[in-house]
Each structure stands twice: as structure tokens, then as C-alpha cells.
Design an enzyme around this catalytic site. Structure first.
Site, mmCIF file in Angstrom:
data_model
loop_
_atom_site.group_PDB
_atom_site.id
_atom_site.type_symbol
_atom_site.label_atom_id
_atom_site.label_comp_id
_atom_site.label_asym_id
_atom_site.label_seq_id
_atom_site.Cartn_x
_atom_site.Cartn_y
_atom_site.Cartn_z
ATOM 1 N N MET A 14 40.254 5.868 0.911
ATOM 2 C CA MET A 14 39.602 4.620 0.503
ATOM 3 C C MET A 14 39.092 3.890 1.725
ATOM 4 S SD MET A 14 41.760 3.084 -2.608
ATOM 5 C CE MET A 14 42.006 4.036 -4.088
ATOM 6 N N GLN A 37 33.307 -6.073 16.973
ATOM 7 C CA GLN A 37 33.742 -4.679 16.937
ATOM 8 C C GLN A 37 32.684 -3.731 16.373
ATOM 9 O OE1 GLN A 37 37.185 -5.618 14.278
ATOM 10 N NE2 GLN A 37 36.711 -3.641 13.360
ATOM 11 N N HIS A 92 40.288 -2.955 -1.205
ATOM 12 C CA HIS A 92 40.541 -1.865 -2.135
ATOM 13 C C HIS A 92 42.046 -1.613 -2.141
ATOM 14 C CE1 HIS A 92 40.907 0.424 1.561
ATOM 15 N NE2 HIS A 92 39.657 0.113 1.883
ATOM 16 N N HIS A 137 44.074 -1.579 1.158
ATOM 17 C CA HIS A 137 44.474 -2.894 1.691
ATOM 18 C C HIS A 137 45.651 -3.460 0.884
ATOM 19 C CE1 HIS A 137 39.993 -2.960 2.724
ATOM 20 N NE2 HIS A 137 40.562 -3.108 3.903
ATOM 21 N N LYS A 153 44.972 5.265 8.143
ATOM 22 C CA LYS A 153 43.546 5.623 8.004
ATOM 23 C C LYS A 153 42.794 5.421 9.324
ATOM 24 C CE LYS A 153 39.256 5.331 6.155
ATOM 25 N NZ LYS A 153 38.678 4.329 6.994
HETATM 26 P P1 AMP Z 1 39.486 -2.876 7.384
HETATM 27 O O1 AMP Z 1 39.258 -3.947 6.356
HETATM 28 O O2 AMP Z 1 38.717 -1.628 7.154
HETATM 29 O O3 AMP Z 1 39.375 -3.415 8.786
HETATM 30 O O4 AMP Z 1 41.001 -2.442 7.222
HETATM 31 C C1 AMP Z 1 42.043 -3.370 7.275
HETATM 32 C C2 AMP Z 1 43.340 -2.617 7.313
HETATM 33 O O5 AMP Z 1 43.466 -1.813 6.149
HETATM 34 C C3 AMP Z 1 43.432 -1.678 8.524
HETATM 35 O O6 AMP Z 1 44.749 -1.712 9.039
HETATM 36 C C4 AMP Z 1 43.124 -0.343 7.904
HETATM 37 O O7 AMP Z 1 43.676 0.747 8.607
HETATM 38 C C5 AMP Z 1 43.762 -0.479 6.530
HETATM 39 N N1 AMP Z 1 43.167 0.469 5.599
HETATM 40 C C6 AMP Z 1 41.844 0.685 5.397
HETATM 41 N N2 AMP Z 1 41.682 1.689 4.503
HETATM 42 C C7 AMP Z 1 42.924 2.099 4.157
HETATM 43 C C8 AMP Z 1 43.421 3.128 3.291
HETATM 44 N N3 AMP Z 1 42.617 3.907 2.607
HETATM 45 N N4 AMP Z 1 44.756 3.272 3.179
HETATM 46 C C9 AMP Z 1 45.600 2.480 3.881
HETATM 47 N N5 AMP Z 1 45.200 1.507 4.721
HETATM 48 C C10 AMP Z 1 43.879 1.322 4.859
#
Ligand code: AMP
Length: 284
Positions: free
Chosen positions: A188, A61, A34, A37, A151
Site C-alpha cells: 500500500m 523531501q 491507507h 498508515h 515499507k
Molecule cells: P508516508 O505518508 O508515505 O510518508 O508514510 C508515512 C508512514 O507510513 C511511513 O513510516 C511509512 O513507512 C508508513 N507506511 C507507508 N506505507 C505503508 C505500508 N504499506 N505499510 C506499513 N507502513 C506504511
């Protein structure tokens, strides 16, 4: 953008980029991308000549098998979004590529109290899993810059600690990037895809409660403010794991604020069975 499925191919590509004088920026993700990312990718582009994004749903995890089974997979649209963001490389490995020796004998990392509070407490083993995948990915990519989202506030602290534990803290610069939110304030998250339209709207109260706490912050006893925040969520049928104010640098709980200490509110709760987390720095 080139998609690599093996670490050997990825390493070769990164080595070529380094020979051209590029620094390497890395954005690890679990996909279902989204704008949050993509904002990390955009920041990565500003700091690095060569950008690597990884998509890997790390089984280690997930403390809840059901959460793992239901984790959204949207690889085709992820690739389209990454191409638009001008990522140089996507690393899309299989589990056997990330854990070639299996997952039974993975290293244990001493993360200290970070593993016993908030996400560590409510998701036992989660941060070991995060550390195991991150140490593996970091050793493969060997980035100069690592981009992660605020986040996942506690995760950023865990990764900072991990970089020290694996001796990469001087080589890798960790950039903690701002949380990107929906128009209504909801942070998000890939898990938002699992919310109904009604659930998504109700989940908006999470950021409203964080803002409310920030606006009403007063030195002294903070227990009333935390209770108010929890109440705002339970009033909307959100099952709260925690809504706590903590020291923004250590994440240790703060019950009595001296008016100076930097604070963060951290929150986790279930909306229709979907676990959402968020946080807000109260006094930047
Ligand atoms: P994930 O795919 O949820 O493991 O997230 C991958 C990376 O994207 C991690 O560093 C998250 O902290 C970051 N991330 C997820 N959601 C957001 C968001 N809404 N705003 C900024 N970074 C995000």
C-alpha cells in the site's frame, strides 16, 4: 480527535496528556492515508496512552517537483480514518509552521553512506529533507514511541541514525512496523492512487518478484537472482531504478551470500511514471 494546526497548540495538548501520566506515540505521515498508515496508528495505540499523527507533505523531501505537485491530498477522508482509528490528535501544520525560519538555512545531517545508495542515490537530497522534517517534528512532539513502516526500509535506517545525531535515541523508541499489502501483494502506498487499474495490476509483479527472490535464495553468487528479479519487472514494462539484495542490518550490497547474513531485497521502479518502492527481508 483534536486537530492542531500550530506547534504551540500541539505542545500544550501533549503536555496536558503527559501530566495525566500518558506516554506519547507518534506517527508522522504525508497523508492520503491507507490501511498501512492506520496499522501504524493501531500499533501506536497499543504502546502509548496518547497518540499523535501528523500529516504534512514535506516539500523538502521531493527531489522531483512534479512528484510533489501530484502528491495526493485527501484530508477529509484522512480525518475520518484517523477518527475511526481513535487517534487522539492530528497535527496538520502549514509549511511556515514547520519551517518558521524558511527553508534556505536548514541543518545538514551527516547520514554517511545511507545517502549515497538506493533511494539516496536515485533521489538526491531526499533523505536530507526527511531528516529536516523529522528532526523538526520530533522536537515538537518529543514522543516516547515513534512508529514507521518497513515499507520505507531505508528511511527507517535514516531516522534511526538521525535519532542518534540529534541525541534523541535514548528517549525515543523507534518501532518499525510490517508492510501492509493489497490483496494482490502490492505494498500500500499513497502513490498507488495515481495508478490506473491496469497499472495497479501490473505493479503486483513487484511483490511477486520479491517473493520469488526469497523462495529461490541460495548461498553463493546472488547476481543471477537480482538479474532475474529485474527481468520480471521489465517484462511488465516497469522501469527499474534498482532491484538489489543487501545486508538487512547495514543495507550494504551483498554479491556473495554466506548463507547466514540477514538479507533484504530492495526495489524501486516506475509504473506509468509513478515511482514505487518495496522491500522484503529474505531470511527473517
Ligand atoms: P508516508 O505518508 O508515505 O510518508 O508514510 C508515512 C508512514 O507510513 C511511513 O513510516 C511509512 O513507512 C508508513 N507506511 C507507508 N506505507 C505503508 C505500508 N504499506 N505499510 C506499513 N507502513 C506504511
Amino acid at each position: 480527535m483534536i486537530v492542531h494546526r500550530t506547534s504551540e497548540a500541539l505542545k500544550t495538548a501533549i503536555e496536558s496528556a503527559r501530566q495525566l501520566g500518558h506516554t506519547v506515540g507518534f506517527v508522522p505521515t504525508m497523508g492520503a492515508l491507507h490501511q498501512g498508515h492506520i496499522s501504524l496508528m493501531e500499533t501506536a495505540k497499543l504502546h502509548s496512552g496518547y497518540t499523535v499523527c501528523s500529516i504534512f507533505i514535506n516539500p523538502m523531501q521531493f527531489n522531483d517537483q512534479n512528484d510533489f505537485n501530484k502528491y495526493p491530498v485527501t484530508t477529509e477522508s484522512d480525518i475520518t480514518m484517523l477518527e475511526k482509528s481513535q487517534a487522539d490528535t492530528l497535527f496538520l501544520p502549514l509549511v511556515s509552521e514547520v519551517y518558521p525560519d524558511g527553508t534556505n538555512q536548514l541543518e545538514h545531517y551527516d547520514l554517511g553512506y545511507l545517502e549515497t545508495i538506493f533511494e539516496g542515490k536515485y533521489r538526491p537530497g531526499h533523505f536530507q529533507g526527511v531528516s529536516q522534517v523529522m528532526s523538526r517534528l520530533l522536537k515538537i512532539v518529543q514522543p516516547d514511541h515513534l512508529f514507521m513502516g518497513q515499507k520505507d526500509y531505508q528511511q527507517c535506517m535514516v531516522v534511526k541514525k538521525l535519532l542518534e545525531l540529534i541525541g534523541m535515541h535514548e528517549k525515543v523508541r523507534l518501532h518499525v512496523c510490517p508492510t501492509v499489502r493489497e490483496a494482490g501483494g502490492l505494498a500500500m502506498s499513497s502513490r498507488n492512487l495515481r495508478l490506473s487499474a491496469e497499472g495497479r495490476e501490473r505493479a503486483g509483479i513487484i511483490s511477486t518478484a520479491l517473493e520469488f527472490t526469497k523462495e529461490h535464495l541460495q548461498p553463493g553468487d546472488l547476481s543471477g537472482q537480482m538479474a532475474k528479479g529485474r527481468q520480471m519487472l521489465t517484462d511488465k514494462n516497469i522501469e527499474v531504478d534498482y532491484f538489489e539484495i543487501a545486508d538487512a542490518d547495514t543495507l550494504l550490497p551483498v554479491s556473495d551470500w554466506n548463507g547466514k547474513q540477514r538479507l533484504v531485497t530492495v526495489v524501486a521502479g516506475f509504473v506509468d511514471g509513478v515511482r514505487l518502492i518495496d522491500n522484503m527481508i529474505l531470511n527473517p
